[in-house]
Each structure stands twice: as C-alpha cells, then as structure tokens.
Design a protein around this motif. Structure first.
Motif, PDB file in Angstrom:
ATOM      1  N   TYR A  33       0.867  -1.186   0.000  1.00  0.00           N
ATOM      2  CA  TYR A  33       0.000   0.000   0.000  1.00  0.00           C
ATOM      3  C   TYR A  33       0.908   1.243   0.000  1.00  0.00           C
ATOM      4  O   TYR A  33       1.249   1.794   1.050  1.00  0.00           O
ATOM      5  N   ALA A  34       1.308   1.651  -1.190  1.00  0.00           N
ATOM      6  CA  ALA A  34       2.338   2.690  -1.335  1.00  0.00           C
ATOM      7  C   ALA A  34       1.903   4.019  -0.711  1.00  0.00           C
ATOM      8  O   ALA A  34       2.689   4.677   0.004  1.00  0.00           O
ATOM      9  N   ASN A  35       0.687   4.435  -0.958  1.00  0.00           N
ATOM     10  CA  ASN A  35       0.225   5.725  -0.440  1.00  0.00           C
ATOM     11  C   ASN A  35       0.162   5.721   1.087  1.00  0.00           C
ATOM     12  O   ASN A  35       0.525   6.700   1.741  1.00  0.00           O
ATOM     13  N   SER A  36      -0.305   4.606   1.625  1.00  0.00           N
ATOM     14  CA  SER A  36      -0.423   4.508   3.080  1.00  0.00           C
ATOM     15  C   SER A  36       0.958   4.513   3.719  1.00  0.00           C
ATOM     16  O   SER A  36       1.207   5.204   4.727  1.00  0.00           O
ATOM     17  N   VAL A  37       1.862   3.709   3.129  1.00  0.00           N
ATOM     18  CA  VAL A  37       3.213   3.629   3.669  1.00  0.00           C
ATOM     19  C   VAL A  37       3.880   5.005   3.600  1.00  0.00           C
ATOM     20  O   VAL A  37       4.539   5.454   4.559  1.00  0.00           O
ATOM     21  N   ALA A  38       3.664   5.686   2.468  1.00  0.00           N
ATOM     22  CA  ALA A  38       4.262   7.017   2.300  1.00  0.00           C
ATOM     23  C   ALA A  38       3.729   7.978   3.359  1.00  0.00           C
ATOM     24  O   ALA A  38       4.485   8.755   3.957  1.00  0.00           O
ATOM     25  N   TRP A  39       2.429   7.898   3.613  1.00  0.00           N
ATOM     26  CA  TRP A  39       1.845   8.800   4.631  1.00  0.00           C
ATOM     27  C   TRP A  39       2.450   8.502   6.002  1.00  0.00           C
ATOM     28  O   TRP A  39       2.780   9.412   6.756  1.00  0.00           O
ATOM     29  N   LEU A  40       2.599   7.225   6.312  1.00  0.00           N
ATOM     30  CA  LEU A  40       3.171   6.835   7.609  1.00  0.00           C
ATOM     31  C   LEU A  40       4.607   7.337   7.733  1.00  0.00           C
ATOM     32  O   LEU A  40       5.023   7.810   8.797  1.00  0.00           O
ATOM     33  N   GLN A  41       5.318   7.234   6.610  1.00  0.00           N
ATOM     34  CA  GLN A  41       6.721   7.696   6.632  1.00  0.00           C
ATOM     35  C   GLN A  41       6.769   9.208   6.824  1.00  0.00           C
ATOM     36  O   GLN A  41       7.537   9.733   7.630  1.00  0.00           O
ATOM     37  N   GLU A  42       5.915   9.918   6.062  1.00  0.00           N
ATOM     38  CA  GLU A  42       5.931  11.395   6.119  1.00  0.00           C
ATOM     39  C   GLU A  42       5.534  11.907   7.495  1.00  0.00           C
ATOM     40  O   GLU A  42       5.983  12.957   7.951  1.00  0.00           O
ATOM     41  N   ASN A  43       4.684  11.161   8.173  1.00  0.00           N
ATOM     42  CA  ASN A  43       4.182  11.640   9.470  1.00  0.00           C
ATOM     43  C   ASN A  43       4.880  10.988  10.659  1.00  0.00           C
ATOM     44  O   ASN A  43       4.431  11.117  11.803  1.00  0.00           O
ATOM     45  N   GLY A  44       5.960  10.284  10.394  1.00  0.00           N
ATOM     46  CA  GLY A  44       6.818   9.796  11.465  1.00  0.00           C
ATOM     47  C   GLY A  44       6.326   8.550  12.171  1.00  0.00           C
ATOM     48  O   GLY A  44       6.828   8.209  13.242  1.00  0.00           O
ATOM     49  N   TYR A  45       5.347   7.842  11.611  1.00  0.00           N
ATOM     50  CA  TYR A  45       4.842   6.658  12.286  1.00  0.00           C
ATOM     51  C   TYR A  45       5.514   5.374  11.782  1.00  0.00           C
ATOM     52  O   TYR A  45       5.438   4.335  12.425  1.00  0.00           O
TER      53      TYR A  45
END
Lengths: 300, 708
Positions: free
Chosen positions: B577-589
């Motif tokens: 899930y590229a978008n989800s993973v990217a969001w998690l990375q961007e938001n420090g989770y």
C-alpha cells in the motif's frame, strides 16, 4: 318417537352396527337387550347424539339427532361409565345443569335429592358408584327430558333404590309422556317395566316387538301322547322352533298364539300337556343362543 | 343461554363453569409472573438502574422464567379443559349434554385463552402501573452506551403485553390441537411439546440432508433465520421481542388457521377412540413416519460423524435408526408390542421407498439444484460475504452487527463475472465437493446471494466451501474485485459512517502506542482507501504478512436512527500500500511500526510434515528446525512470510521471538515451541514462496537439534 333407520357403524375393522332399524314409540319404555358386545351402548350413543353414524339416520320426532341442539335440550343420557366435574357436589352440578336445560325442574330435584337421601354438598367424586348413579339419575330426571336414554341404570343399585328409580321412570312416562330407552342385563326387571323390547345380536336387530305380543306369541310346551297317535302328525300346523324328546315326553318351543297351540295339541288328547309362557330371560336365551344345546339345557 | 350461531357458537354457562373450576391456574400463573417480573421491580424502588438489564431481558421476551410460563400455563389449561376427551365415560357425558361440538370446542378454547392469558394481562397492567410516570429525562438515554433505556414507557409495556399474549395464544392453540388429535393425557403432553418443535425440527432435518448431499446448499448461515422464524417461542427471544410486523401478521394468521383446523378436527373427532394414543387413524402413519425420520436422522448422522465411519456408517445408521424408531413408534401408538403385522411392513416399505427416492434425488441432484444458475435477465443484483476472498485476515472485516459487505452488486459486468464463476463451480463440483471436510486444505466459505426479479423466488442463495487454489487465480473474480463497483462497496467510510472516531494500530496482535488526530485519521484513511482502489486481484489475494492492522471505530451519525450503533472495522495494511506507507513515513509513524520488527531477537524456521511422528501419526510434526538472527534475513522473513499456511501436511513455519513480549502476552496466546521455548508470533512459507529458495542452504541458518 325415536326412529333408527339403516344405521351402520364401523370401528376400524369391526362392524359394530349393521343395517339397524328401531322404532321407539312416544311415551313408552323400550328395553334394549343383547349379549355383551352386541352393540347396545353404541346404539344408545348414536341416539344420544354422541356418535356420528357412518350411514343411516337417527331421528327424534323427525329431526336428526346428531349436532341438533334442540333435540339434545330435550333428552338426557346416563352412560354406564359416569363422569362429573371433578370437584363438584350434587348441588353444584344441579346448578350447572339448570343453566343448560331449559325446562329444569327445581322442585323435582329437591324432592328426589331428599328421597334418595344424598348429601347435596358432598363431592360427587367421593360418592360410591351406586350413589353416583343415583346422582346422575336425579340430575337427568330434574332436567325433565322428553327422552331419557339409560345404559345399565340399575347396575350396582340396591333393590330399594332400584324400585325408586323405576317408580320415577314410570311416573315420568305416565305424567309427562316421557319416552325411555333403557339397556340392561337385568331382564326380569325389564320384563316388568318395558313396553317394547329390542333384541340386538352382532350389531343387528334380531327381534323388536311389544313385550306382551312377544310373550304371547312364543311358548314352551311339554306333551306326551298315547302310542296310537302317530308321531309325524302330532304338531302339524304349529311353528315349532325347537323340539327334543326325553322318553315319551316331547319338549318344544313353538311360536303360535296360545289358542292355536291348545287347539292343535289339545285336539289330539295328549296324556300330558303343559303350556307355559316363556319369560323374557328365556326368550333372550333362546333367541340369542339359537340351537346351542347348552342353552337348551338352561331352558328346560 | 347458548348461542346458536354456526361457527362461533359458545356456551356461556360452560365457560363460567370452566372459570369456576380452574380459577387456580390464572392465580398461580399470576403469582409466578409477579414474583419473577413485577416483584423485583417493586423491591428495587427508585434504584431502577440496578435492574435495568433484568427488565430489559424481560421486555425483550428473553426472561427464561416468563418463557417457561408461556409454555407451562397454556399447556396446563389445555390439559385440564380438554381432558374429558381422553376417557370414554367423560367424552360421552360431555357430548350428550346440550352442546354442539362447535360450541363445546369454542367454549373450552375460549375458557383456556382466558385462563392462560389472564396472568399475562394482569402482569401487563401492573407493568403499566409501575411504568407511569416514565423515568426522568436523564434516565431515558445512557450517554455511555448510546443505548435507549426508557424501559418504563407505556409503549414498551404495551409492546411486551401484546407480544406475550401473542406467544401465549400461539402456544395454547398448539396445545389444544395436541389435545384434539391425541387420545390420552401422556400423548397430549408429548404431542404439545413436539408440536412446538415440529416445524423447526422438520426444517432442520431437511436442511441437514440437503447440506450433506447438495453442493452449495446454504446451511446455518443463511437457513438459520428460517428456523428461527418458524416458532415465536424461538423468534421472540432471538429478536429481542422485535420479530417485525410481517412475522407478527404471519403468526396471527397461523393461529387463525390452526384454530380453524383444530375446530374442524374436533367436529370430525371419532370419540370412540378416547383413550387411544391418537384420535385419528390417518395420524398413526404420519406420527410413525415422523418418529422414524427423527430416529433415522439422529442415528445416521451420529454414526457418520461421532463414530467417524463415513458414508457406509451413515447408511447403516439410516437403516438401524428407521427400524428402531419406526417399531418403537408403532408400539407407542398401538399400545402393544404385537405390531409385526402385514400393515406395519407395508407402511415401513412405503417409508423406506420414500426415503430412498428422497436420498437418491439428492445424491444425483435429480432436482437440478446444484446445476441451477439463475437466468441472467432475472438477476437484479448479487452479494457475497465480504471476507471470503482473503481468508481470515480479510482486507476488511466488519463487525458482527453490520450488514456491510453484503451490499448488492448491480454492474452488468460484475453480474456476468459472478455467474461465470458460479458456472465454473458447477462444472468442477466433482473435484470441489468435499473440500469442507478436508481440514488439511485452506478453503474459503463463499456465500452468494442473488436477488431476482419476479413474484416467485425473488432470491437464490448458495454457499460453497472452495479451496484457496480454486479462487486465487480466477479471472471472473479478478474482474469483480478490480471493478469500480467492488471498490466502492468496500469502502471503509460510508455515508452512514463518515467519521472515524478512532484508528488504532496493531501489529502481531499487539496494540501500538499511536494516537492520530482527527485530521490525521481522515488523511490516513483517505490514503488507505486510495490504495484499496488501486489494488489488483493478485495483491488482494496475496497472503503476505501485512505491515499493520487498523482497528477503526466509526460512529453512526445518521440522523433520526432509532437504534444508533457504532461500527467496528478491522483493515489490514499490506506492505504494497504505497500511499499509506508514504503517509506513515511522512508523518513519522513508520519508524515506530518498524521498531517492533527490529526488536525481534531470533527466528526459528520449522518444517512440519504430516505422519512423520510414529507416536502421533495424525498430526504434522517437525522434521527440521533452523534458527537465524541476521537482521536482513529477519526483515526478509517479515516481508515475505505469509499470514496463513495453505497445506497443513507439509508446511514451513517462521516463529518469531520478541524479548519481553511473551511475559506480557502469555504463552497460551502465541503457543510454545516443542523444546519449551516461547515464540510470539508465526508466519508461514507456502509452496513457491521465494524466501524458501533464499533460505535453502543459507549459511546464516543454524540447524537446531531435533526436538524428538
């Protein structure tokens, strides 16, 4: 009057009633007799409107009995196997009956309860079988039925009570024109009270006659003749139903009027000639027993 | 005093006498209801909160005491009132009295209704008295649960009264029917009990045979509602006293029909059979057949399942059960052990023939049930169970209360796709049949519901247990899953539930300490939904270990809903899930999520093979065991390990150990290794998994001694 026409009833594989015909005149006492299992109770239950006929008709004054409320309000049935509401006394039962029967006679009830000396407030279930029969009789008679149907009404009653029961029945017939159909094995008492007799065997009506007519028509004869009277012609002209000889004495059952028998046998100057009427019991035994030799021994 | 109207004639004196004779029934009935229902309320006084659940149970018609009374008092009333039918003397006397059969029946029936209904009526009136005035406003709704607690409202009480009376009348009518068709008291009591269970029992027996013989027959999942609704005694408590207007109307109609049938039977009743087991000769054979059916079914399934004997045992059970139950029934009905006549054998032969025809019909699908596919023009929509395509770690697993996921598909392309899949199942039924009995093969339970046009047969339900291998590469399912309609119907946020109240992260069953703000929740779920829309069928059915699981609480915001309930949804977030993973990375989770992966101390790779252990040949036992702790290899194991195994008999299992975690979670949750050491969670390497080749002969693996 009660009329039964071509009544048929089958219980599973058993043919209980077959082409049965009966005529019970108004204001008469009709005795229904027959061997055990002949179908007497079944007939009574049809006339009481309990059982539905497979075919044929049971009418009272021209109306079918089955599911006919008008007829049922004018008739009462006392079965051999009695039933009352479990916890009820005679008084409570009387109250219930008085609401069901339009011409309930409270005075008669009070009088009968006193005559039979029954405790009105005692539970009926505590009564003896004979007392329960009396209670059922009181309740039924107090309903002032035009038609009273009784199955073994005096079975289990002592002689005094039996006389009382017959008295009330006879009074009801005489005073109100009540019609009574009674089944009993006590033929001696039936003989003294019944106007008509129906004799049932294997679900069929064997004989149905007025009792007097029935008795005047059938006789027991003992006769012996001198040797010069030829044996072949001794009873010519008589309807001999049964004959046997014991030495020189002939024993016969004949179905002819008394005068006819006297004329035929008396005219041949018999050495011994006794003409005796048959009792109802004897007629019953003869008719039901047929040619059975054991029964012959009972008769003679 | 006697009304002479034809069908509904009654005798007032008789009713009065009945009430006089049996007044004790309603008195004891009322006392029972009072001490079970009203007395606890009175004792509670103003502290009515303390018995809320009790009152709720009562008003929902789930109070066990009330249910017993609803069965008991109608039975007693019918037994007392109609016992005169069970002896030749009493039946003669009662029918010689000046009543018609109809008036006699109606009078007793009405008397019983009064006797059995009075306790309920009196209790209802008391409830109404207690319930007025209603509770103060603060007691009306419980803010913690959002569940309405206005239990004392007259509406609730009247509802209880109406439903309870309906239940009592229904059960009483069945009891009266039993009294009429039987000839003695024991049979009356037995028949009353059986009649209540008759329809559900017949339904259940039919369903059991169909389930066993017919491939695709929907069993309990879809048929249970049918069984439940066959008797108010079951449906009222199950539906919490809310069976719905159609069911109520149906029960009233059934009562009327039962009443009419019972009265008809009474008018035809052969009184000379008083004292016999059954009043009507035609019922002898029906009851015999029913008892034979029960005995046959019980023994056949017992032989097959409990004794593990298979088909031969099943048929032996059928034969033995039939003989025992049939002759037992004949003995009970005829009240003699001399039942070996010609008639008995003829009836038994007819029964055996009917059963043989029925089973042959099912076995060879003579009715075309298994082959039947609806005509395309009649199909309006269809639905499938939402988690059927992804085993138990479904992409979306809805909560129990939700009917989400069963929403109808209407796109003609999807209709054609599902019918093509249905067609493929029917063509392959010989190889697919029995998959549900093979515990070694991973299967999916597919529930397919068609909604059809037309007055008759507006739905068609099928339920299959299909091997994973059959569904994984299916082109029709690929079309369906990749369609826009599927994506839309499987959204997390819906118009009814647009707001995520909470989103919690968990990994391997352990909750992570992550708290998202509302804005974050919205943003993150938007990414997840975007990934779901982009997901291919191959990715959708991929068993790879997900990155994390989301436990989402959605609040019911739909205005005006009488019974608002939150919805709980679990969603897995795969590593692709590229978008989800990217969001998690961007938001420090993302790092926080990987922390647990990093804390893994070691991994044990175990090869399980079925039948290798001579002491325990019926389980798959370990034959090879390896250990590794190389971080790169561990990461590869986490990324490529699969969340379930497909072949129990030959499987590779990755057992991960996280220090400190086993103490807090306990060994029973995760299981223990054979040498007694604990592991925290397991992943699997199914056949064809590339990691297997990577690990084979890898020097970083240490062979462990055989635990045996």
């Amino acid at each position: 009057m009660i009329q039964v026409t071509d009544l048929e009833k089958r219980f599973g594989k058993v043919q209980a009633l077959s082409s049965l015909r009966m005529n019970i005149k108004k204001a008469s006492i009709y005795g229904l007799v027959g061997a055990n299992g002949a179908g007497k109770t079944t007939v009574l239950k049809h006339i009481a409107g309990i059982l539905r006929a497979d075919s044929g008709h049971v009418t009272i004054e021209g109306e079918d009995v089955y599911e006919n409320l008008r007829v049922k309000e004018r008739s009462c049935f006392i079965p051999d196997d009695l039933y009352f509401f479990g916890s009820y006394s005679l008084k409570e039962s009387a109250r219930f009956y008085s609401r069901l029967y339009p011409v309930w006679n409270p005075a008669l009830y009070t009088q009968m309860a006193a005559r039979f000396e029954l405790d009105e407030n005692r539970k009926l279930s505590r009564f003896s079988k004979g007392m329960q029969k009396q209670a059922a009789f009181i309740l039924s008679m107090s309903a002032a039925p035009d038609y009273l149907i009784l199955d073994e009404p005096i079975d289990g009653l002592d002689p005094l009570i039996r006389k009382l029961v017959w008295k009330y029945i006879v009074d009801g017939v005489a005073e109100r024109g009540m019609t009574v159909l009674v089944s009993s094995h006590n033929l001696r008492e039936m003989e003294g009270i019944c106007d008509s007799i129906g004799m049932l065997a294997n679900g069929k009506m064997l004989i149905e006659r007025d009792l007097d007519e029935l008795k005047s028509d059938i006789h027991k004869v003992q006769a012996a003749f001198a040797e010069d009277v030829p044996a072949e012609g001794r009873y010519e002209g008589l309807r001999v139903l049964h004959k046997e000889s014991r030495g020189v004495v002939d024993l016969l059952i004949v179905r002819n009027p008394k005068e006819e028998v006297e004329r035929v046998i008396g005219g041949k100057s018999p050495l011994i000639f006794d003409l005796l009427p048959l009792s109802l019991e004897e007629i019953f035994i003869y008719e039901i027993g047929g040619g059975n030799h054991d029964i012959d021994n009972i008769l003679f | 005093m006697i009304s002479t109207t034809s069908y509904f004639s009654i005798s007032v004196p008789l009713i009065r006498e009945n009430l006089r004779r049996f007044w004790v029934i309603p008195v004891f009935g009322f006392l029972a209801y009072f001490f079970t229902g009203v007395f606890p309320l009175l004792m509670a006084g103003e502290d009515s909160y303390s018995i809320r659940s009790y009152l709720q149970t009562t008003l929902d018609l789930r109070n066990p005491g009330f249910l017993i009374y609803a069965c008991l008092f109608p039975l007693i009333a019918s037994a007392m009132l109609f016992r005169y039918l069970h002896a030749p003397g009493s039946v003669s006397v009662m029918h010689a009295l000046p009543f018609t059969r109809r008036s006699l029946f109606n009078s007793h029936y009405l008397s019983g209704l009064i006797l059995a209904g009075l306790p309920v009526l009196a209790t209802g009136v008391l409830f109404l008295c207690i319930g007025a005035p209603p509770l103060p406003p603060e007691a009306v709704a419980d803010s913690a649960s959002g569940y309405p607690w206005e239990l004392f409202s007259p509406l609730h009480m009247l509802h209880w009264l109406g439903m309870s009376l309906l239940l009592v009348i229904f059960l009483y009518t069945l009891c009266v029917l039993s009294a009429i068709v039987t000839g003695n008291m024991p049979m009356h009591l037995i028949c009353s009990a059986l009649l209540n269970a008759l329809l559900p029992a017949l339904f259940f027996i039919g369903a059991a045979y169909c389930d066993r013989q017919l491939f695709g027959f929907p069993t309990l999942g879809l048929a249970l509602s049918g069984i439940v609704n066959l008797s108010p005694l079951i449906s009222f408590p199950v539906s919490a006293g809310q069976p719905g207007a159609p069911a109520v109307v149906a029960y009233i109609l059934v009562i009327l029909v039962l009443y009419a049938v019972t009265m008809l039977l009474y008018t035809k009743k052969p009184l000379e059979r008083a004292g016999d087991s059954l009043s009507f000769r035609f019922m002898d054979v029906i009851v015999c057949y029913f008892i034979a059916l029960l005995g046959m079914t019980a023994l056949a399934f017992y032989f097959e399942d409990a004794m593990g004997g298979g088909t031969v045992s099943f048929y032996i059970g059928l034969a033995v059960g039939t003989l025992i139950a049939f002759f037992l029934a004949r003995i009970i009905i005829k009240r003699t052990v001399r039942v070996w006549g010609r008639e008995t054998w003829i009836q038994l032969g007819a029964y055996a023939l009917a059963v043989a025809l029925f089973l042959t019909g099912l076995q060879f699908d003579l009715f075309g049930y298994e082959r039947r596919i609806p005509v395309a023009e009649r199909v309006q929509s269809f639905s499938i169970n939402p988690n059927m395509l992804s085993l138990s770690n479904g992409k979306i697993v809805y909560d129990y209360w939700s009917s989400a996921g069963y929403a109808g598909f209407q796109d003609p392309v999807n209709l054609r796709a599902i019918m093509a899949f249905h067609q493929r199942i029917t063509e392959n039924k010989a190889s697919l049949r029995g998959a549900d009995n093979d515990g070694d093969i991973r299967t999916n339970e597919l529930q397919l519901r068609y909604t059809l046009s037309g007055v008759i047969g507006t739905s068609m339900n099928r339920e299959w247990t299909l091997p994973w291998s059959f569904t994984r590469g299916d082109e029709s399912l690929k079309t369906l899953v990749e369609s826009a309609e599927f994506k839309e119907l499987n959204r997390i946020l819906t118009p009814e539930y647009p707001e995520p109240e909470s989103v919690k992260f968990s990994q391997y069953g352990v909750m992570l300490d992550v708290n998202l703000s509302l804005a974050e929740r919205r943003a993150f779920l938007a990414c997840v939904e975007k990934d779901m829309r982009l997901e291919t069928y191959a990715q959708f059915t991929d068993l790879a270990n997900p990155l994390l699981m989301l436990d989402i609480t959605l609040v019911d915001k739909l205005a005006g809903r009488a019974d608002p309930r939150n919805r709980y949804v679990s969603v897995s977030v795969p590593r692709h899930y590229a978008n989800s993973v990217a969001w998690l990375q961007e938001n420090g989770y993302y790092e926080q999520i990987l922390q647990q992966d990093e804390s893994i101390s070691s991994v044990t790779l175990v090869h399980y093979v079925y039948g290798e252990d001579p002491y325990n040949p019926y389980i798959a036992s370990s034959t090879e065991r390896y250990s590794f702790d190389d971080p790169a290899l561990v990461r590869a194991a986490l990324a490529q390990g699969e969340s379930t195994f497909l072949n129990y008999r030959d499987r590779w299992e990755l057992q991960f150990t996280v220090p400190g975690l086993s103490d807090s979670r306990g060994d029973s949750y995760y299981g223990a290794d054979e040498d007694g050491s604990y592991f925290n969670y397991a992943l699997y390497l199914n056949e064809g998994n590339p990691l297997l080749a990577q690990l084979e002969g890898n020097p970083l693996l240490e062979r462990l001694p055989d635990s045996q």
